[in-house]
Design an enzyme around this catalytic site. Structure first.
Site, PDB file in Angstrom:
ATOM      1  N   THR A  95       0.826  -1.212   0.000  1.00  0.00           N
ATOM      2  CA  THR A  95       0.000   0.000   0.000  1.00  0.00           C
ATOM      3  C   THR A  95       0.855   1.255   0.000  1.00  0.00           C
ATOM      4  O   THR A  95       0.466   2.291  -0.544  1.00  0.00           O
ATOM      5  CB  THR A  95      -0.911  -0.016   1.249  1.00  0.00           C
ATOM      6  OG1 THR A  95      -1.789  -1.126   1.127  1.00  0.00           O
ATOM      7  CG2 THR A  95      -1.727   1.247   1.366  1.00  0.00           C
ATOM      8  N   SER A 110       1.212  -7.379  -0.865  1.00  0.00           N
ATOM      9  CA  SER A 110       1.849  -8.430  -0.052  1.00  0.00           C
ATOM     10  C   SER A 110       0.910  -9.558   0.343  1.00  0.00           C
ATOM     11  O   SER A 110       1.359 -10.587   0.839  1.00  0.00           O
ATOM     12  CB  SER A 110       2.544  -7.853   1.174  1.00  0.00           C
ATOM     13  OG  SER A 110       1.662  -7.617   2.232  1.00  0.00           O
ATOM     14  N   THR A 135       1.544  -4.257   4.333  1.00  0.00           N
ATOM     15  CA  THR A 135       1.341  -4.571   5.754  1.00  0.00           C
ATOM     16  C   THR A 135       0.822  -5.997   5.974  1.00  0.00           C
ATOM     17  O   THR A 135       1.009  -6.555   7.050  1.00  0.00           O
ATOM     18  CB  THR A 135       0.326  -3.595   6.377  1.00  0.00           C
ATOM     19  OG1 THR A 135      -0.872  -3.627   5.599  1.00  0.00           O
ATOM     20  CG2 THR A 135       0.865  -2.192   6.442  1.00  0.00           C
ATOM     21  N   ASP A 136       0.144  -6.558   4.944  1.00  0.00           N
ATOM     22  CA  ASP A 136      -0.583  -7.814   5.172  1.00  0.00           C
ATOM     23  C   ASP A 136       0.322  -8.971   5.601  1.00  0.00           C
ATOM     24  O   ASP A 136      -0.045  -9.749   6.475  1.00  0.00           O
ATOM     25  CB  ASP A 136      -1.370  -8.208   3.919  1.00  0.00           C
ATOM     26  CG  ASP A 136      -2.570  -7.297   3.699  1.00  0.00           C
ATOM     27  OD1 ASP A 136      -2.945  -6.569   4.644  1.00  0.00           O
ATOM     28  OD2 ASP A 136      -3.139  -7.318   2.590  1.00  0.00           O
TER      29      ASP A 136
HETATM   30  N1  ASP Z   1      -2.746  -5.527   0.657  1.00  0.00           N
HETATM   31  C1  ASP Z   1      -1.711  -4.562   0.939  1.00  0.00           C
HETATM   32  C2  ASP Z   1      -0.376  -5.279   1.020  1.00  0.00           C
HETATM   33  O1  ASP Z   1      -0.156  -5.959   2.004  1.00  0.00           O
HETATM   34  C3  ASP Z   1      -1.988  -3.894   2.196  1.00  0.00           C
HETATM   35  C4  ASP Z   1      -0.890  -3.019   2.655  1.00  0.00           C
HETATM   36  O2  ASP Z   1       0.129  -2.861   2.038  1.00  0.00           O
HETATM   37  O3  ASP Z   1      -1.081  -2.456   3.695  1.00  0.00           O
HETATM   38  O4  ASP Z   1       0.461  -5.102   0.162  1.00  0.00           O
END
Ligand code: ASP
Length: 313
Positions: free
Chosen positions: A16, A61, A94-95
């Site tokens: 993100t 991620s 973050t995932d």
């Molecule tokens: N779906 C995204 C990822 O993990 C969420 C994020 O980056 O916060 O890449």
């Protein structure tokens, strides 16, 4: 203490923090992994001169895989080996950040800092959190008191073993539960709250070069009404290890436990983890499967995969 002569290398993997949404669109409908790591750095005013950046991957991620882990670990290792480099920053989604950070710590346990950071809002948000997090990560990676894999989000420094994404949307989405954070960053200066453990690296060279040769390890969850069908199916497709995510202190539904015992008798390695969000498991002599201590199920899966690779390697 700042190690101002050392280069910081920033490796981009997507997430993100590199996400964008079309102008005027709802910022929750963004696409992750759109901007290059170079563009992310350009959006942060006042970064020290001489930063080096490299795009290692460009993924949301949630879609992270072992091939990216291996490539990232190799690139981090190459950069850390340079006497010019004081530390590395990894931008990540973050995932699954906690999984990648844990994997890197287990295989590299670096003496220099490798600082993961991310964002809960895309780069095009009205108030993105990525630039501040990236600035903090660069400061921490240049700090001579830092070592090992670290995670910095919202000014809080977490360790790779304890950190987890604990909230789906809040800006302060990360937690290290009852272990607590390692420290805090304010105005680019870190204050440590507790000692950062030094660990022994498993190394990288022994890992099978083709991640499709890594042993298959799966997660299975115990819940009301569960049966053994998934475990039996996993044995049918050749799983090598199962982390059974139990209730409470790793207790398992009797139907699931029976299937896991069948799997174990066929040579599948079985471990018990817990659905509980916090705290370490307490072993009991009556348990048929070893427990994973304080590891989350996702990290226990990595640990078991590494263990299986070590025992066959
Ligand atoms: N779906 C995204 C990822 O993990 C969420 C994020 O980056 O916060 O890449």
């Amino acid at each position: 203490m700042q190690n101002v002569n050392s280069t910081v290398v920033v490796l981009g993997t997507g997430g993100t923090i590199a996400g964008t949404s079309p102008p005027g669109a709802d910022e929750r409908n963004y696409r992750a992994a759109q901007l290059s790591v170079a563009a992310l750095l350009e959006a942060v005013p006042g970064l020290p001169a001489g930063l080096v950046c490299e795009q290692v991957a460009q993924v949301d991620s949630k879609d992270m895989g072992h091939a990216v882990w291996l490539q990232l670990a190799q690139r981090v290792s190459v950069h850390l080996a340079s006497s010019q480099v004081g530390g590395v920053v990894v931008t990540h989604g973050t995932d699954t950040l906690e999984e990648t950070a844990f994997f890197l710590q287990r295989v590299l346990a670096p003496a220099k800092p490798v600082v993961f950071t991310a964002a809960m809002r895309p780069a095009t948000a009205a108030e993105p959190d990525g630039p501040g997090n990236l600035r903090d990560a660069v400061a921490l990676a240049a700090d001579a008191s830092a070592h090992g894999v670290l995670v910095v989000m919202g000014g809080v420094v977490f360790g790779p073993r304890d950190v987890r994404k604990a909230h789906p949307t809040r800006l302060d989405a990360f937690s290290s539960g009852s272990a607590g954070p390692l420290g805090q960053l304010r105005d680019g200066k870190v204050s440590w709250r507790r000692e950062v453990p030094r660990e022994v690296a498993l190394g990288l060279d022994w890992l099978p070069a083709n991640p499709s040769d890594w042993p298959r390890v799966d997660l299975v969850v115990s819940h009301a009404g569960v049966d053994g069908a998934l475990v039996d199916a996993l044995c049918g497709i050749g799983t090598r290890g199962i982390v059974a995510v139990g209730t409470g202190n790793g207790t398992l539904h009797e139907a699931l436990e029976a299937a896991l015992l069948r799997a174990q008798s066929k040579g599948v390695a079985v471990r018990r983890a817990t659905r509980c969000r916090d705290g370490a498991m307490v072993p009991r002599s009556s348990d048929p499967f070893p427990d994973v201590g304080d590891l989350t199920p996702a990290k226990a899966r990595i640990e078991l995969m590494l263990e299986l690779m070590r025992s066959t390697g």
